[in-house]
Design an enzyme around this catalytic site. Structure first.
Site, PDB file in Angstrom:
ATOM      1  N   ARG A 145       0.816  -1.214   0.000  1.00  0.00           N
ATOM      2  CA  ARG A 145       0.000   0.000   0.000  1.00  0.00           C
ATOM      3  C   ARG A 145       0.852   1.267   0.000  1.00  0.00           C
ATOM      4  O   ARG A 145       1.852   1.343   0.708  1.00  0.00           O
ATOM      5  CB  ARG A 145      -0.901   0.014   1.235  1.00  0.00           C
ATOM      6  CG  ARG A 145      -2.169  -0.767   1.037  1.00  0.00           C
ATOM      7  CD  ARG A 145      -2.922  -0.916   2.314  1.00  0.00           C
ATOM      8  NE  ARG A 145      -3.052   0.328   3.078  1.00  0.00           N
ATOM      9  CZ  ARG A 145      -3.771   0.428   4.184  1.00  0.00           C
ATOM     10  NH1 ARG A 145      -4.434  -0.620   4.624  1.00  0.00           N
ATOM     11  NH2 ARG A 145      -3.836   1.559   4.836  1.00  0.00           N
TER      12      ARG A 145
ATOM     13  N   ARG B 242      -0.989   8.577  10.492  1.00  0.00           N
ATOM     14  CA  ARG B 242      -2.194   7.763  10.716  1.00  0.00           C
ATOM     15  C   ARG B 242      -2.351   7.463  12.205  1.00  0.00           C
ATOM     16  O   ARG B 242      -3.461   7.413  12.728  1.00  0.00           O
ATOM     17  CB  ARG B 242      -2.114   6.484   9.882  1.00  0.00           C
ATOM     18  CG  ARG B 242      -2.298   6.775   8.398  1.00  0.00           C
ATOM     19  CD  ARG B 242      -1.738   5.700   7.507  1.00  0.00           C
ATOM     20  NE  ARG B 242      -2.430   4.431   7.641  1.00  0.00           N
ATOM     21  CZ  ARG B 242      -1.915   3.265   7.277  1.00  0.00           C
ATOM     22  NH1 ARG B 242      -0.705   3.202   6.764  1.00  0.00           N
ATOM     23  NH2 ARG B 242      -2.609   2.173   7.424  1.00  0.00           N
TER      24      ARG B 242
END
Ligand code: AMP
Length: 226
Positions: free
Chosen positions: A171, A182
């Site tokens: 990813r 995040r």
């Protein structure tokens, strides 16, 4: 589609935890073990980005930066998917809700069909180790099986254990820098949901630093008792 028509009538499980806690891995195990449907808003958004939809175009830059996509977009994407017939078997939500507004929207969506959350399972992990976990992840591009360079390598390098494919994907947001953003987003926006579900007596805590199988067993026990 109008959330009032959502056909979900079976268990609704939520997996809470920072990036790298193992939500996706455990959701896939729950899918196999209990016949639930894994609903990952991250996967839904990545598909929207790949398809170049309006929602995908709006989400792309935010996802690359490790921020949270707007509640409006995420709720719309999730509501749409929840209305699909297969979700009537029960769902395990992986990566949703991530904000209080999303949690409230989900409660409202379920209330319209006379339902409540079955359990919100908090995967409790050591945050610092999460960045390494996230940075080492990769996935089979054909069957979606997840791997990790250190914790769950393929038996044969570069070959998927599950389907034999050699098409492995990594990813774009699974790198140390984005993982830190995040993690920050998780602490600021998502961690308060632990208290939200605790107050509703729906929260179940699981020590998620052990082996994938042991964590899976702990979660399965919660699901059977729910
Ligand atoms: P995930 O695959 O769950 O790690 O999600 C990847 C990225 O998609 C996140 O870092 C966010 O940018 C976005 N995303 C996924 N789910 C949500 C959500 N419920 N709310 C906001 N953004 C989300």
């Amino acid at each position: 589609m109008d959330g009032a028509q959502t056909p979900v009538t079976a268990p609704v499980l939520i997996l809470l935890g920072p990036p790298g806690a193992g939500k996706g891995t455990q959701a896939r195990m729950l899918e196999e073990q209990f016949g639930l449907v894994q609903l990952s808003t991250g996967d839904l958004l990545r598909s929207a980005v790949a398809a170049g939809t309006e929602a995908g175009q709006a989400a792309d830059a935010v996802m690359k930066a490790g921020g949270l996509v707007s509640d409006e977009i995420v709720i719309a994407v999730l509501t749409d998917r929840l209305a699909d017939a297969d979700c009537a078997k029960g769902v395990v939500l992986d990566g949703f809700p991530r904000t209080t507004a999303q949690a409230e929207a989900l409660d409202e969506m379920l209330a319209r069909s006379g339902q409540t959350i079955t359990a919100a399972i908090s995967l409790e992990v050591d945050d610092v180790k999460m960045v390494r976990r996230v940075a080492g992840r990769f996935t089979c591009g054909d069957c979606g099986e997840g791997y990790h360079e250190d914790f769950k390598p393929t038996k044969k390098p570069g070959v998927c254990d599950a389907c034999g494919s050699t098409s492995m994907t990594h990813r774009a947001d699974d790198n140390a820098k984005t993982a830190m953003s995040r993690l920050d987003a998780y602490h600021v926006k998502t961690a308060p949901l632990i208290e939200y579900y605790e107050q509703k007596a729906a929260l179940r805590r699981v020590d998620a630093m052990g082996s994938i199988d042991r964590i899976g067993q702990d979660i399965a026990q919660i699901v059977r008792g729910a």
